[in-house]
Design a protein around this motif. Structure first.
Motif, PDB file in Angstrom:
ATOM      1  N   GLU A 268     -67.377  10.325   6.507  1.00 39.61           N
ATOM      2  CA  GLU A 268     -68.053   9.945   5.266  1.00 39.61           C
ATOM      3  C   GLU A 268     -68.065  11.119   4.287  1.00 39.61           C
ATOM      4  O   GLU A 268     -67.915  10.948   3.081  1.00 39.61           O
ATOM      5  CB  GLU A 268     -69.474   9.470   5.572  1.00 39.61           C
ATOM      6  CG  GLU A 268     -69.501   8.125   6.304  1.00 39.61           C
ATOM      7  CD  GLU A 268     -70.895   7.730   6.758  1.00 39.61           C
ATOM      8  OE1 GLU A 268     -71.759   8.621   6.845  1.00 39.61           O
ATOM      9  OE2 GLU A 268     -71.102   6.541   7.046  1.00 39.61           O
ATOM     10  N   LEU A 271     -64.715  11.381   2.495  1.00 38.58           N
ATOM     11  CA  LEU A 271     -64.580  10.385   1.423  1.00 38.58           C
ATOM     12  C   LEU A 271     -65.463  10.733   0.229  1.00 38.58           C
ATOM     13  O   LEU A 271     -65.076  10.542  -0.923  1.00 38.58           O
ATOM     14  CB  LEU A 271     -64.944   8.993   1.958  1.00 38.58           C
ATOM     15  CG  LEU A 271     -63.990   8.439   3.021  1.00 38.58           C
ATOM     16  CD1 LEU A 271     -64.525   7.130   3.585  1.00 38.58           C
ATOM     17  CD2 LEU A 271     -62.596   8.228   2.454  1.00 38.58           C
ATOM     18  N   GLU A 272     -66.639  11.272   0.513  1.00 42.97           N
ATOM     19  CA  GLU A 272     -67.537  11.701  -0.563  1.00 42.97           C
ATOM     20  C   GLU A 272     -66.887  12.813  -1.385  1.00 42.97           C
ATOM     21  O   GLU A 272     -66.919  12.798  -2.619  1.00 42.97           O
ATOM     22  CB  GLU A 272     -68.851  12.189   0.055  1.00 42.97           C
ATOM     23  CG  GLU A 272     -69.870  12.683  -0.967  1.00 42.97           C
ATOM     24  CD  GLU A 272     -71.085  13.305  -0.304  1.00 42.97           C
ATOM     25  OE1 GLU A 272     -71.850  13.980  -1.010  1.00 42.97           O
ATOM     26  OE2 GLU A 272     -71.269  13.128   0.919  1.00 42.97           O
ATOM     27  N   ASN A 275     -64.130  11.540  -3.735  1.00 41.57           N
ATOM     28  CA  ASN A 275     -64.635  10.965  -4.987  1.00 41.57           C
ATOM     29  C   ASN A 275     -65.069  12.058  -5.967  1.00 41.57           C
ATOM     30  O   ASN A 275     -64.840  11.952  -7.172  1.00 41.57           O
ATOM     31  CB  ASN A 275     -65.808  10.020  -4.688  1.00 41.57           C
ATOM     32  CG  ASN A 275     -65.351   8.764  -3.953  1.00 41.57           C
ATOM     33  OD1 ASN A 275     -64.260   8.258  -4.203  1.00 41.57           O
ATOM     34  ND2 ASN A 275     -66.163   8.271  -3.038  1.00 41.57           N
ATOM     35  N   CYS A 296     -60.945   6.557   6.420  1.00 44.61           N
ATOM     36  CA  CYS A 296     -61.209   5.112   6.285  1.00 44.61           C
ATOM     37  C   CYS A 296     -60.857   4.382   7.578  1.00 44.61           C
ATOM     38  O   CYS A 296     -61.533   3.429   7.968  1.00 44.61           O
ATOM     39  CB  CYS A 296     -60.405   4.532   5.119  1.00 44.61           C
ATOM     40  SG  CYS A 296     -60.956   5.066   3.495  1.00 44.61           S
ATOM     41  N   THR A 301     -63.697   1.290   6.884  1.00 47.52           N
ATOM     42  CA  THR A 301     -64.230   0.899   5.573  1.00 47.52           C
ATOM     43  C   THR A 301     -63.074   0.361   4.734  1.00 47.52           C
ATOM     44  O   THR A 301     -62.422   1.115   4.005  1.00 47.52           O
ATOM     45  CB  THR A 301     -64.897   2.103   4.880  1.00 47.52           C
ATOM     46  OG1 THR A 301     -64.002   3.219   4.942  1.00 47.52           O
ATOM     47  CG2 THR A 301     -66.194   2.475   5.561  1.00 47.52           C
ATOM     48  N   GLN A 304     -63.172   0.866   0.676  1.00 49.62           N
ATOM     49  CA  GLN A 304     -62.748   2.186   0.197  1.00 49.62           C
ATOM     50  C   GLN A 304     -61.261   2.406   0.462  1.00 49.62           C
ATOM     51  O   GLN A 304     -60.565   3.030  -0.335  1.00 49.62           O
ATOM     52  CB  GLN A 304     -63.578   3.279   0.879  1.00 49.62           C
ATOM     53  CG  GLN A 304     -65.030   3.288   0.420  1.00 49.62           C
ATOM     54  CD  GLN A 304     -65.807   4.440   1.019  1.00 49.62           C
ATOM     55  OE1 GLN A 304     -65.611   5.587   0.650  1.00 49.62           O
ATOM     56  NE2 GLN A 304     -66.690   4.140   1.952  1.00 49.62           N
ATOM     57  N   GLN A 307     -59.276   0.851  -2.269  1.00 52.48           N
ATOM     58  CA  GLN A 307     -59.345   1.639  -3.507  1.00 52.48           C
ATOM     59  C   GLN A 307     -58.404   2.840  -3.437  1.00 52.48           C
ATOM     60  O   GLN A 307     -57.708   3.164  -4.398  1.00 52.48           O
ATOM     61  CB  GLN A 307     -60.783   2.116  -3.732  1.00 52.48           C
ATOM     62  CG  GLN A 307     -61.747   1.001  -4.104  1.00 52.48           C
ATOM     63  CD  GLN A 307     -63.196   1.464  -4.132  1.00 52.48           C
ATOM     64  OE1 GLN A 307     -63.475   2.650  -4.265  1.00 52.48           O
ATOM     65  NE2 GLN A 307     -64.122   0.535  -3.988  1.00 52.48           N
ATOM     66  N   GLU A 530     -69.097  -2.729   7.343  1.00 56.20           N
ATOM     67  CA  GLU A 530     -69.154  -2.422   5.915  1.00 56.20           C
ATOM     68  C   GLU A 530     -69.520  -3.692   5.159  1.00 56.20           C
ATOM     69  O   GLU A 530     -68.931  -4.758   5.373  1.00 56.20           O
ATOM     70  CB  GLU A 530     -67.797  -1.899   5.437  1.00 56.20           C
ATOM     71  CG  GLU A 530     -67.799  -1.492   3.964  1.00 56.20           C
ATOM     72  CD  GLU A 530     -66.408  -1.117   3.466  1.00 56.20           C
ATOM     73  OE1 GLU A 530     -66.315  -0.431   2.445  1.00 56.20           O
ATOM     74  OE2 GLU A 530     -65.414  -1.523   4.099  1.00 56.20           O
ATOM     75  N   ASN A 533     -69.483  -2.228   0.170  1.00 58.78           N
ATOM     76  CA  ASN A 533     -69.180  -0.791   0.112  1.00 58.78           C
ATOM     77  C   ASN A 533     -70.260   0.094   0.738  1.00 58.78           C
ATOM     78  O   ASN A 533     -70.304   1.301   0.497  1.00 58.78           O
ATOM     79  CB  ASN A 533     -68.931  -0.326  -1.335  1.00 58.78           C
ATOM     80  CG  ASN A 533     -67.591  -0.788  -1.850  1.00 58.78           C
ATOM     81  OD1 ASN A 533     -66.652  -0.992  -1.082  1.00 58.78           O
ATOM     82  ND2 ASN A 533     -67.494  -0.983  -3.153  1.00 58.78           N
TER      83      ASN A 533
END
Length: 658
Positions: A268, A271-272, A275, A296, A301, A304, A307, A530, A533
């Motif tokens: 996580e 991924l944070e 972004n 992911c 997820t 995400q 995306q 999930e 999101n």
């Protein structure tokens, strides 16, 4: 008097003009060579080359750039006929050209004939041997050098770390440092990669201290290697401190941090950071995408992941094999096998990595026949499988009950494909035999194989003992596992499960006592999904979820409905010798049942449910979910630690074979 002054001035003026002319010519020669026009450069500026043979270096560098062995040989002839061969600078450039072009035999022959050798000559030859992975000969040349410089040590240390002879590299670094050679940023970068490969935090910190003493900690190569070393060695915090203290945070630095978070299970966080990096205006590259797509995959997820897939297309990284392979794996692990297949079929390259990824995807979903068909298709297209391809194929056969096919492929590994089986391949075959009930045959394979068994292969057989309820064999196999890894909680649980199935409660108590005495705790079952999101986690006995009370009520009603449909809780799979009601309560509140109840409460009718679990699904949950899929008219996809289960209309894709 006046005339005598004019001549020297005119002479100086002419000499200056010639110097400018030659300088301009040298610049143009360099430009032509850098653009690959080797013959044109020679024909136009031969006067310059004969005047100063060192300019042969431009031509020889261009040959390396153009990967032209034939042009190098032609230049070699000119060097000899012109008598420039005795020039050390020219001969070393010639030696370097042959070495970089992979013509090491020619380079060695040339080296032996050199009238004058220097440190550079030896360094080039060492680099050539390193390039082809012949580190023993490289070491021999290194040992024979009468004189060395820092580049000599760097060439050897880098070569050793490149081929993961990390302990030898660190030993050589200590020897170099002891002899008074001060490392540069390149040396420290290589040594830190060696520490990362060994996951040796203590030695990595010592090298960090060396960098501080030399004032090199601010160098980008050193800082990046330091961060990688810390994170690869399990110290994510120290790695992040190094990255954050760098004067310039580049995309490469952020990539190191994202990869470090992913490698340390902080998916996580990876991924944070992705972004945040995008918001800051950085452009992600193929290294970025591999890290975040794999994150992911682990979190499953899909939102995400989709995306990021869109970002991959926008940046043009969809043609990169590693990125496409990661996307196939991500969609597969998120339960979207059709999407994985679509990406595979639309691939631009027929790369073995992509075929292996798709075969693995089929295997993970229990579609062994599809995996075998794809393998045959790959074989027909002339692509030779590697050890990963064959591992994925064996895994697919194992998880689909295809014992005969799996054993045939295992036999063909060496006979047809010249791939020597590794421990992981033997583990797959043990799983294949164990699931088919051939427990003695599986044990015999472990005891006779040419590689040393590890805890995983014994645990694989222990798991097969659980499937086939062989309590006596389970005890002896568990001893083998715990001899290698006495702290492995999964082995205790597997053994206790087998004994519980046989209602040997005294043996169960002994296993539990042994766990307690050694301070071993069972890994808790965690399930997650999930939704919009957001990732929701469920653990038995954990009331931290905001809807935990409503889930409990709903689940109680759901189980009551299932019982009316014929569901009977499998209390035989509960470890403890406890009251019937308590056993049933434990079964009802397994994490996957909590997650499915939450999903049923919060998603529209007919909406597919995707659940992920960190452990294998138990027999009772497997049976209950089949009933739920039929009663609620839902497709329920569960990914456990071993494979995917697609539940639909009361059936599971695994055919109850897991």
């Amino acid at each position: 008097m006046g005339q005598s002054c004019v001549r020297p001035l005119r002479f100086l003026h002419l000499r200056s003009a010639n110097t400018r002319r030659f300088s301009a010519a040298a610049t143009e020669l360099s430009i032509l060579c850098s653009q690959g026009y080797v013959k044109e450069a020679f024909n136009k500026f031969s006067f310059l080359i004969w005047d100063n043979p060192s300019h042969f270096s431009y031509l020889l560098q261009a040959c390396i750039q153009e990967k032209s062995f034939s042009l190098t040989k032609q230049l070699h002839s000119l060097v000899i006929t012109s008598g420039c061969f005795r020039d050390k600078f020219v001969s070393n450039h010639l030696l370097n050209a042959y070495s970089k072009l992979g013509q090491l035999d020619t380079a060695v022959s040339l080296f032996d004939k050199l009238p004058k050798r220097n440190v550079m000559s030896f360094n080039i030859l060492i680099g050539g041997y390193v390039q082809i992975g012949d580190l023993d000969t490289a070491s021999k040349v290194f040992d024979e050098m009468g004189e060395r410089n820092l580049a000599s040590w760097n060439a050897m240390i880098t070569g050793l770390t490149q081929f993961e002879f990390n302990e030898r590299a660190l030993s050589l670094f200590s020897q170099m440092y002891g002899l008074g050679y001060l490392p540069d940023a390149f040396t420290l970068g290589s040594v830190l990669r060696g520490c990362a490969g060994l996951k040796d935090l203590n030695k990595g910190r010592q090298v960090h201290g060396c960098g501080l003493k030399l004032g090199l900690e601010g160098d980008f190569v050193v800082a990046s290697s330091l961060a990688h070393m810390y994170m690869r060695s399990g110290s994510l915090r120290e790695g992040e401190i190094v990255i954050m203290s760098m004067p310039d945070q580049t995309m490469a630095a952020w990539n190191t941090l994202m990869a470090g978070r992913a490698q340390n299970g902080c998916f996580e966080g990876a991924l944070e950071l992705y972004n945040l990096v995008k918001i800051a205006g950085f452009r992600p590259d193929k290294i970025t995408f591999v890290s975040v797509i794999s994150s992911c995959s682990e979190l499953a997820t899909i939102g995400q992941g989709q995306q990021i897939h869109s970002d991959v297309i926008k940046t043009g990284a969809i043609s990169v094999v590693a990125v496409v392979s990661s996307l196939i794996s991500m969609y597969s692990k998120c339960g979207c096998l059709d999407e994985a297949k679509k990406i595979f079929e639309e691939r631009e390259e027929a790369d073995i990595v992509l075929w292996s990824a798709m075969i693995s995807a089929y295997g993970f979903h229990g579609m062994g026949k599809n995996a075998v068909e794809l393998f045959h298709r790959m074989d027909q297209e002339g692509l030779a499988p590697n050890h990963i391809t064959l591992l994925s194929l064996l895994y697919a056969c194992s998880h689909s009950g295809m014992k005969d096919e799996g054993l045939e492929f295992f036999n063909l590994m060496v006979q047809k494909y010249n791939v020597e089986p590794q421990l992981v391949h033997y583990t797959c075959v043990v799983d294949l035999l164990g699931r088919a009930g051939c427990l003695q045959e599986a044990e015999a394979l472990i005891r006779s194989m040419p590689v040393k068994p590890d805890g995983v292969i014994w645990k694989t057989l222990l798991s097969a003992c659980k499937i086939h309820k062989n309590a006596d064999m389970a005890r002896s196999i568990a001893e083998e596992v715990l001899r290698i890894d006495p702290e492995d909680s999964a082995s205790y649980v597997l053994l206790a499960n087998v004994q519980a199935s046989a209602k040997r409660w005294k043996s169960v108590s002994e296993v539990r006592k042994s766990m307690k005495d050694r301070g071993v705790k069972k890994e808790p079952g965690i399930s997650w999904l999930e939704l919009k999101n957001q990732v929701h986690h469920f653990i038995i006995g954990d009331k931290s979820h905001p809807q935990s009370d409503e889930v409990d009520v709903y689940l109680k009603e759901l189980i009551a409905q299932l019982k009316l449909e014929g569901y009977v809780p499998d209390i035989g799979s509960v470890l403890h010798d406890m009251e019937l009601e308590e056993k049933e309560y434990n079964l009802v509140h397994h994490s996957e049942k909590l997650a499915i109840a939450f999903a049923l409460m919060n998603t529209p009718e007919g909406f597919p449910i995707r659940i992920m679990k960190n452990l294998r699904i138990c027999g009772d949950c497997h049976m209950a979910i089949k009933y739920i899929s039929q009663m609620k008219k839902r497709e329920i996809i569960v990914r456990d630690s071993s494979r995917f289960h697609h539940f639909k209309d009361g059936c599971c894709s695994c055919g109850d074979y897991w």
